[in-house]
Design a protein around this motif. Structure first.
Motif, mmCIF file in Angstrom:
data_model
loop_
_atom_site.group_PDB
_atom_site.id
_atom_site.type_symbol
_atom_site.label_atom_id
_atom_site.label_comp_id
_atom_site.label_asym_id
_atom_site.label_seq_id
_atom_site.Cartn_x
_atom_site.Cartn_y
_atom_site.Cartn_z
ATOM 1 N N LYS A 174 -12.748 -8.733 -5.389
ATOM 2 C CA LYS A 174 -12.996 -9.803 -4.278
ATOM 3 C C LYS A 174 -14.318 -9.952 -3.799
ATOM 4 O O LYS A 174 -15.099 -9.199 -3.648
ATOM 5 C CB LYS A 174 -12.146 -9.122 -3.214
ATOM 6 N N ASP A 185 -11.312 -6.206 2.396
ATOM 7 C CA ASP A 185 -11.215 -6.979 1.361
ATOM 8 C C ASP A 185 -10.976 -5.867 0.183
ATOM 9 O O ASP A 185 -9.951 -6.153 -0.704
ATOM 10 C CB ASP A 185 -12.382 -7.843 0.805
ATOM 11 N N ALA A 189 -7.467 -5.851 -1.964
ATOM 12 C CA ALA A 189 -7.451 -5.663 -3.438
ATOM 13 C C ALA A 189 -6.347 -4.756 -3.825
ATOM 14 O O ALA A 189 -5.601 -4.852 -4.861
ATOM 15 C CB ALA A 189 -8.719 -5.405 -3.954
ATOM 16 N N SER A 212 -14.685 -4.855 -3.531
ATOM 17 C CA SER A 212 -15.368 -6.251 -3.034
ATOM 18 C C SER A 212 -16.651 -6.222 -2.923
ATOM 19 O O SER A 212 -17.416 -4.999 -3.096
ATOM 20 C CB SER A 212 -14.705 -6.261 -1.671
#
Length: 227
Positions: A174, A185, A189, A212
């Motif tokens: 991400k 994030d 994921a 991320s």
């Protein structure tokens, strides 16, 4: 008085501090002139200069050090035909010295951290097939695909073992809008892997990586599931 480094300084720190240095820079010439596969293995006992030589090559090739004078007066400087290689490339340094672990799960977590540490200075690799190449260099026991259909969607990277001795690994990447979003994030994921069942059809243990990135700052989450 000029001193001898006894503490394991990197090549660049050794040169910056003007310590005695045994000139091994022609190793660069040997590598550039080699017709081999492009893979080099240097084996030496502890304290025999492996780190110094690796950091010497990093200092020579790494574009981050462009304009340095650390090689002035050293043997490689007598070969101007190699000047075009000096500080002309991004260098990825994968350091696995801290991945020693008591069990497989902890090792996979440490390995994930080492990979992210290696890539955090190169965020452009998130969208590049080079990332798969880095992964492939770790082992040849996997079939690896990027942006492939799996479960109910498309995962960024999936590594399926070619034999029963290793476990599958799934990577979801991400790009975060801010540093504050990194944690959420990375968790997102991992959640996406579960929601879309990217591991559908797999059996046994599967290692999930949620990674991320924001600018050059990464966040990695690792989860091991039994399917």
């Amino acid at each position: 008085m000029r001193q001898i480094d006894a503490g394991g300084l990197s090549f660049r720190e050794n040169r910056r501090r003007n310590k005695y240095y045994v000139d091994k820079t022609l190793l660069i010439k040997d590598i550039l002139e080699s017709d081999d596969s492009g893979v080099f293995l240097f084996t030496r006992p502890r304290r025999f200069g492996k780190t110094t030589n690796l950091t010497m090559m990093d200092a020579f090739f790494n574009i981050d050090y462009k304009g340095n004078d650390w090689f002035d007066g050293l043997a490689i400087s007598r070969y101007p035909e190699y000047d075009g290689y000096k500080n002309a490339f991004p260098v990825i340094n994968l350091n696995m010295k801290d991945t020693k672990s008591p069990d497989y799960g902890n090792f996979m977590s440490a390995l994930g951290g080492a990979i992210v540490d290696a890539l955090k200075k190169h965020p452009y690799l998130i969208d590049s097939p080079i990332l798969m190449t880095v992964m492939h260099s770790l082992t040849r026991r996997y079939d690896m695909k990027t942006e492939c259909e799996s479960g109910n969607g498309r995962t960024d990277i999936i590594m399926r073992p070619r034999d029963g001795g290793t476990v599958p690994m799934i990577f979801e990447l991400k790009r975060s809008a801010s540093e504050e979003d990194l944690e959420a994030d990375a968790d997102g994921a991992i959640s996406q892997i579960h929601e879309r069942k990217y591991y559908m059809g797999m059996k046994g243990r599967v290692v999930l990586f949620g990674i991320s990135f924001w600018v050059k700052v990464p966040k990695v989450k690792v989860e091991i599931v039994e399917i």
